[in-house]
Design an enzyme around this catalytic site. Structure first.
Site: not given
Ligand code: UT7
Length: 324
Positions: A114, A251, A281
């Site tokens: 990225c 980005h 992304n």
């Molecule tokens: O370009 C390269 C760099 N990439 C990045 O910088 C990405 C960085 N990370 C992010 O953008 C965010 O961390 C995400 C968008 C990937 C995720 O957001 P988050 O607020 O960090 O959520 P999380 O990973 O902590 O997940 C929260 C909950 C989890 O459930 P539990 O464990 O709390 O029950 C996940 O399993 O959301 C769940 N979850 C989803 N729920 C519905 C994960 N993906 C999904 C989904 N739909 N698609």
């Protein structure tokens, strides 16, 4: 007097197929609401099955050449940032060279995921400033849809395909921060973070191209600090301050990362170019896409001071400051 790499033209290409968040609701335990609120993404473009990364790159390159009123005869070389090449080799760069009908000069790929476009811009700037090239086509092009695990809701809803291209040309400047062109850049990487974002395959391991794996939350926690850090470093290099920036062109991974970084820099969101809602992304393509959309919308104007920053797999991160 000093030589500057000045942007002479820009263009982009997005594949025809637009996929709204709602399309994932049929096959995955996810909702439009979750994707929107956690990432800011509303839709993304996916390349057609027979459309490789080079096809997207060639179309973006043609748009940039047209925008600059130039032909490939005017270009000394091509640098492409991509992590999703058509083949293991040859480079996407040489495929774009062929697609554009260019038989002279050179072409190669840069791989920093990225952060790839920041690395490609920095490489191109070094070549221009050192006199090795006068005019370069710099492209970010990706087909991340090819490396998605469609059963992994935590990654497959976040990425999209696309390409952006710009032309950098050697022009004389005064050597101070009022010059047009690239004023400074800052590159960083730390392989200790390898497992935070990687693809679980490759030529010398599995022999398969593999699928993207990401510890999204852990990466999120690294992103804002590292992005704001590299942004302040690059500003300091040229004796400028956050207030001098007209536009952050970041980005586009997640609206919360974009907003968190802008906040840390004290820059309001109405001075940030945001395309994540429409593109998702697109990895190395996201910054040139955002630049191109920002210029086409009339927001970015000649003479504006722009700051671009990115972080991705590696981890690799960095920033470029340029005057449009
Ligand atoms: O370009 C390269 C760099 N990439 C990045 O910088 C990405 C960085 N990370 C992010 O953008 C965010 O961390 C995400 C968008 C990937 C995720 O957001 P988050 O607020 O960090 O959520 P999380 O990973 O902590 O997940 C929260 C909950 C989890 O459930 P539990 O464990 O709390 O029950 C996940 O399993 O959301 C769940 N979850 C989803 N729920 C519905 C994960 N993906 C999904 C989904 N739909 N698609």
């Amino acid at each position: 007097m000093s030589v500057r790499a000045v942007v002479e033209g820009i263009g982009h290409y997005l594949p025809d197929r637009i996929v709204p968040n709602s399309e994932f609701e049929d096959s995955l335990d996810t909702t439009d609401e979750w994707i929107r609120s956690r990432s800011g993404i509303e839709r993304r473009h996916f390349a057609a099955d027979d459309q490789p990364t080079s096809d997207l790159a060639i179309r973006a390159a043609r748009a940039a050449l047209e925008n600059a009123n130039l032909t490939v005869d005017d270009i000394d070389g091509i640098i492409i940032a991509t992590s999703t090449p058509d083949l293991t080799f040859p480079s996407v760069g040489t495929m774009v060279q062929k697609g554009l009908g260019m038989r002279h000069g050179f072409a190669f790929d840069v791989q920093a995921v990225c952060a790839g476009f920041i690395y490609a811009l920095t490489t191109a700037n070094s070549m221009i400033v050192s006199g090795q090239a006068k005019r370069l086509l710099v492209i970010g092009a990706e087909t991340f849809s090819r490396i998605m695990d469609w059963s992994d809701r935590s990654t497959c809803v976040l990425f999209g395909d696309g390409a952006g291209a710009l032309i950098l040309t050697a022009q004389d400047g005064k050597g101070d921060n009022t010059d047009r062109g690239i004023l400074a850049s800052d590159l960083n990487s730390d392989g200790e973070y390898r497992d935070m974002l990687y693809v679980d395959g490759g030529v010398s391991t599995t022999g398969q191209s593999g699928k993207l794996r990401m510890q999204g939350n852990a990466l999120f926690r690294q992103a804002v600090d590292k992005l704001a850090g590299t942004a302040f470093t690059v500003l300091k290099k040229v004796g400028l301050e956050d207030n001098d920036i007209d536009w952050i062109v970041p980005h586009q991974a997640n609206i919360r990362i974009i907003a968190g970084t802008a906040k840390k820099m004290g820059i309001p969101m109405d001075r940030v170019i945001v395309t994540v809602q429409d593109h998702g992304n697109t990895s190395a393509a996201s910054i040139p896409l955002a630049l191109s959309v920002g210029v086409a919308s009339g927001k970015i104007k000649r003479g504006d001071l722009l700051l671009s920053e990115a972080i991705g797999g590696g981890l690799a991160w960095g920033a470029v400051i340029l005057r449009w």
